[in-house]
Design an enzyme around this catalytic site. Structure first.
Site, PDB file in Angstrom:
ATOM      1  N   ASP A   1       0.832  -1.199   0.000  1.00  0.00           N
ATOM      2  CA  ASP A   1       0.000   0.000   0.000  1.00  0.00           C
ATOM      3  C   ASP A   1       0.866   1.247   0.000  1.00  0.00           C
ATOM      4  O   ASP A   1       2.078   1.193   0.250  1.00  0.00           O
ATOM      5  CB  ASP A   1      -0.921  -0.017   1.224  1.00  0.00           C
ATOM      6  CG  ASP A   1      -2.133   0.894   1.069  1.00  0.00           C
ATOM      7  OD1 ASP A   1      -2.279   1.551   0.017  1.00  0.00           O
ATOM      8  OD2 ASP A   1      -2.946   0.947   2.020  1.00  0.00           O
ATOM      9  N   LYS A   2       0.227   2.381  -0.258  1.00  0.00           N
ATOM     10  CA  LYS A   2       0.891   3.684  -0.294  1.00  0.00           C
ATOM     11  C   LYS A   2       0.000   4.712   0.394  1.00  0.00           C
ATOM     12  O   LYS A   2      -1.240   4.609   0.347  1.00  0.00           O
ATOM     13  CB  LYS A   2       1.144   4.074  -1.750  1.00  0.00           C
ATOM     14  CG  LYS A   2       1.453   5.546  -2.004  1.00  0.00           C
ATOM     15  CD  LYS A   2       0.224   6.280  -2.513  1.00  0.00           C
ATOM     16  CE  LYS A   2       0.516   7.763  -2.716  1.00  0.00           C
ATOM     17  NZ  LYS A   2      -0.748   8.522  -2.978  1.00  0.00           N
ATOM     18  N   HIS A   3       0.628   5.683   1.043  1.00  0.00           N
ATOM     19  CA  HIS A   3      -0.130   6.781   1.647  1.00  0.00           C
ATOM     20  C   HIS A   3       0.579   8.094   1.370  1.00  0.00           C
ATOM     21  O   HIS A   3       1.802   8.188   1.446  1.00  0.00           O
ATOM     22  CB  HIS A   3      -0.254   6.605   3.168  1.00  0.00           C
ATOM     23  CG  HIS A   3      -0.951   7.770   3.820  1.00  0.00           C
ATOM     24  ND1 HIS A   3      -2.310   7.918   3.783  1.00  0.00           N
ATOM     25  CD2 HIS A   3      -0.459   8.854   4.490  1.00  0.00           C
ATOM     26  CE1 HIS A   3      -2.635   9.046   4.410  1.00  0.00           C
ATOM     27  NE2 HIS A   3      -1.544   9.625   4.838  1.00  0.00           N
ATOM     28  N   SER A   4      -0.203   9.125   1.034  1.00  0.00           N
ATOM     29  CA  SER A   4       0.332  10.471   0.848  1.00  0.00           C
ATOM     30  C   SER A   4      -0.166  11.378   1.966  1.00  0.00           C
ATOM     31  O   SER A   4      -1.321  11.272   2.391  1.00  0.00           O
ATOM     32  CB  SER A   4      -0.114  11.042  -0.499  1.00  0.00           C
ATOM     33  OG  SER A   4       0.217  12.423  -0.593  1.00  0.00           O
TER      34      SER A   4
ATOM     35  N   THR B   1      -8.832  11.360  -2.759  1.00  0.00           N
ATOM     36  CA  THR B   1      -8.758  10.329  -3.791  1.00  0.00           C
ATOM     37  C   THR B   1     -10.140   9.774  -4.128  1.00  0.00           C
ATOM     38  O   THR B   1     -10.465   9.556  -5.304  1.00  0.00           O
ATOM     39  CB  THR B   1      -7.834   9.187  -3.325  1.00  0.00           C
ATOM     40  OG1 THR B   1      -6.530   9.720  -3.102  1.00  0.00           O
ATOM     41  CG2 THR B   1      -7.748   8.087  -4.367  1.00  0.00           C
TER      42      THR B   1
ATOM     43  N   ARG C   1      -9.858  16.174  18.318  1.00  0.00           N
ATOM     44  CA  ARG C   1      -8.659  16.975  18.055  1.00  0.00           C
ATOM     45  C   ARG C   1      -8.992  18.240  17.275  1.00  0.00           C
ATOM     46  O   ARG C   1      -8.413  19.299  17.486  1.00  0.00           O
ATOM     47  CB  ARG C   1      -7.636  16.149  17.278  1.00  0.00           C
ATOM     48  CG  ARG C   1      -6.972  15.052  18.092  1.00  0.00           C
ATOM     49  CD  ARG C   1      -6.259  14.070  17.180  1.00  0.00           C
ATOM     50  NE  ARG C   1      -5.270  14.748  16.350  1.00  0.00           N
ATOM     51  CZ  ARG C   1      -4.891  14.329  15.148  1.00  0.00           C
ATOM     52  NH1 ARG C   1      -5.423  13.224  14.636  1.00  0.00           N
ATOM     53  NH2 ARG C   1      -3.995  14.991  14.478  1.00  0.00           N
TER      54      ARG C   1
ATOM     55  N   SER D   1      -3.111   8.498  13.775  1.00  0.00           N
ATOM     56  CA  SER D   1      -4.308   8.632  12.957  1.00  0.00           C
ATOM     57  C   SER D   1      -4.089   8.055  11.563  1.00  0.00           C
ATOM     58  O   SER D   1      -4.891   7.254  11.067  1.00  0.00           O
ATOM     59  CB  SER D   1      -4.705  10.109  12.855  1.00  0.00           C
ATOM     60  OG  SER D   1      -5.826  10.273  12.021  1.00  0.00           O
TER      61      SER D   1
ATOM     62  N   LYS E   1      -5.382   3.542  10.349  1.00  0.00           N
ATOM     63  CA  LYS E   1      -6.255   3.169   9.234  1.00  0.00           C
ATOM     64  C   LYS E   1      -5.494   2.363   8.190  1.00  0.00           C
ATOM     65  O   LYS E   1      -6.014   1.381   7.647  1.00  0.00           O
ATOM     66  CB  LYS E   1      -6.858   4.427   8.611  1.00  0.00           C
ATOM     67  CG  LYS E   1      -7.772   5.209   9.552  1.00  0.00           C
ATOM     68  CD  LYS E   1      -8.482   6.329   8.853  1.00  0.00           C
ATOM     69  CE  LYS E   1      -7.581   7.493   8.508  1.00  0.00           C
ATOM     70  NZ  LYS E   1      -7.159   8.284   9.663  1.00  0.00           N
ATOM     71  N   LYS E   2      -4.270   2.783   7.870  1.00  0.00           N
ATOM     72  CA  LYS E   2      -3.500   2.065   6.855  1.00  0.00           C
ATOM     73  C   LYS E   2      -3.143   0.651   7.313  1.00  0.00           C
ATOM     74  O   LYS E   2      -3.230  -0.308   6.545  1.00  0.00           O
ATOM     75  CB  LYS E   2      -2.223   2.852   6.519  1.00  0.00           C
ATOM     76  CG  LYS E   2      -2.451   3.967   5.526  1.00  0.00           C
ATOM     77  CD  LYS E   2      -2.846   3.406   4.164  1.00  0.00           C
ATOM     78  CE  LYS E   2      -3.299   4.465   3.191  1.00  0.00           C
ATOM     79  NZ  LYS E   2      -3.752   3.900   1.903  1.00  0.00           N
TER      80      LYS E   2
END
Length: 435
Positions: free
Chosen positions: A79-82, A119, A167, A182, A186-187
């Site tokens: 997977d990838k996260h930005s 996205t 928050r 955070s 989720k990831k």
């Protein structure tokens, strides 16, 4: 065990044990912890910090507050996260390219809030697409196509959903520990074997300086690795939009151009860089450079586009979308060029200001339940260093009303600086942080 004792520990600058943080996360998820206690917890973490181990313990606890997905595939799950930028549609290029290499990519993504696009909102600009699906359907799509970009269900990291809302109203959003927990809760709930983090830096990113971006990249990668997921981070440039368009349908159009017409664009370059790191970390190639070259190949020869079409058809897109994408994407009723007020070179672009311009046009959210107009936005945005003549377009506005377009034109003029001398071309990839 109770919330008061855990908060008291944090007040004394002591880091709670893993079982205490797990108890607190479960209390956030099931309501056993009150809003007041959640706010006190967030402020105490913000003021004192958790350290590397405490940050990892909180991340795991928040991940385990809901469903943790499991897989049984014949290839690695990655997977990838930005961290968010403008004109950043890397996921739409990278996910199908990775799937074409034999990986499985369950990409649980989010919606836009603030100046950055989401996205899921971009994908839903494609007629018929629905990104909210159940786990059984997600598993089947992954078996059939190798990749899926979908929204999280209410049972993915519910502790994070509750704490994030707290928050937002307690001035604790900027805590490095809470940001890390955070993002990763989720990831990691999608159970990837390897993860790459695209940490943006510049005017269009949340992190404006390289120092701040480096801190976040290290916190995220160290925490994810401590949680058992092999993770690298890449710091990439966001001093200008990654693609020359902002807005949901307009960004999908740029993605399709990259995968079918212009595979040499910066969007393709960043996708290949991130994909190479990820494929190497997953053990599919010996080096990131070898993986990068393979990702480049599948973007340039059209295989990524074909895979993207299969992915989209599985969530409701027209079967002929890839061949006729311009026919299907919605178009705005008002098109307006923004002329340059003088001759010169483009010396600075305020990406955040451009992103907020799109939000004001109706292409993003000012509050979570705002309805988005997928057709509006900006296209044909100039690049840093471009030479322009007076009257030449700096960008093209796509709007639903003429008055909105005129207001947007003034915002664009304020966000783009023209000077006498061309600046040095910014480096797309600043740093790579590996375990």
């Amino acid at each position: 065990m109770d919330a008061r004792s855990i908060i008291a520990k944090l007040r004394r600058n002591e880091v709670p044990a893993g079982d205490e943080l797990n108890w607190f996360a479960q209390g956030l998820a099931d309501g056993g912890v009150s809003d007041a206690q959640a706010g006190a917890f967030a402020m105490a973490v913000c003021m004192g910090g958790l350290g590397t181990k405490g940050r990892a313990d909180l991340t795991i606890a928040m991940r385990d507050s809901g469903d943790v997905l499991s897989w049984d595939f014949d290839g690695p799950v990655i997977d990838k996260h930005s961290t968010g930028g403008v004109g950043d549609s890397v996921s739409l290029v990278l996910a199908p390219a990775l799937a074409e290499m034999g990986a499985y990519v369950p990409m649980i993504s989010g919606r836009g809030l603030g100046h950055t696009g989401g996205t899921l909102d971009k994908l839903e600009a494609i007629p018929g697409v629905s990104t909210q699906i159940g786990q059984d359907r997600l598993t089947q799509i992954l078996r059939d196509t190798g990749a899926a970009i979908v929204g999280a269900t209410g049972q993915i990291a519910p502790a994070d959903k509750r704490l994030y809302a707290i928050r937002d109203v307690t001035a604790t959003v900027e805590s490095l520990d809470l940001i890390t927990a955070s993002i990763l809760s989720k990831k990691l709930a999608a159970s990837p074997e390897a993860l790459v983090l695209d940490v943006k830096v510049g005017s269009g990113a949340f992190m404006k300086t390289l120092e701040d971006a480096r801190k976040l990249a290290k916190a995220l990668s160290e925490t994810a690795n401590a949680a058992g997921c092999r993770t690298s981070a890449v710091i990439t440039d966001m001093h200008q939009p990654l693609a020359p368009a902002l807005g949901n349908a307009l960004e999908v159009a740029e993605v399709m151009k990259v995968m079918t017409q212009d595979p040499y664009a910066p969007l393709a370059e960043i996708s290949a860089e991130l994909g190479g790191v990820l494929l190497a970390d997953a053990g599919m190639f010996a080096t990131a450079e070898e993986g990068r070259d393979k990702i480049t190949d599948v973007i340039r020869d059209g295989r990524a586009a074909e895979r993207f079409g299969r992915m989209m058809a599985a969530v409701g897109a027209p079967l002929q979308f890839v061949k006729n994408w311009s026919r299907y994407l919605p178009e705005a009723s008002v098109i307006l060029e923004v002329p340059a007020p003088t001759n010169g070179h483009i010396t600075a672009i305020n990406g955040e200001a451009l992103g907020l311009t799109v939000v004001a046009l109706g292409g993003g959210r000012q509050v979570e339940d705002d309805v988005i107009n997928p057709a509006v936005g900006l296209s044909d945005i100039v690049r840093l260093g471009d030479k322009v003549e007076k009257g030449a377009p700096l960008a093209v506005i796509h709007a639903s009303r003429e008055d909105a377009a005129r207001r947007a034109a003034q915002s664009v003029l304020s966000a783009i600086t023209i000077g006498a001398d061309a600046p040095a071309e910014p480096t797309l990839v600043h740093e790579r942080i590996t375990p």
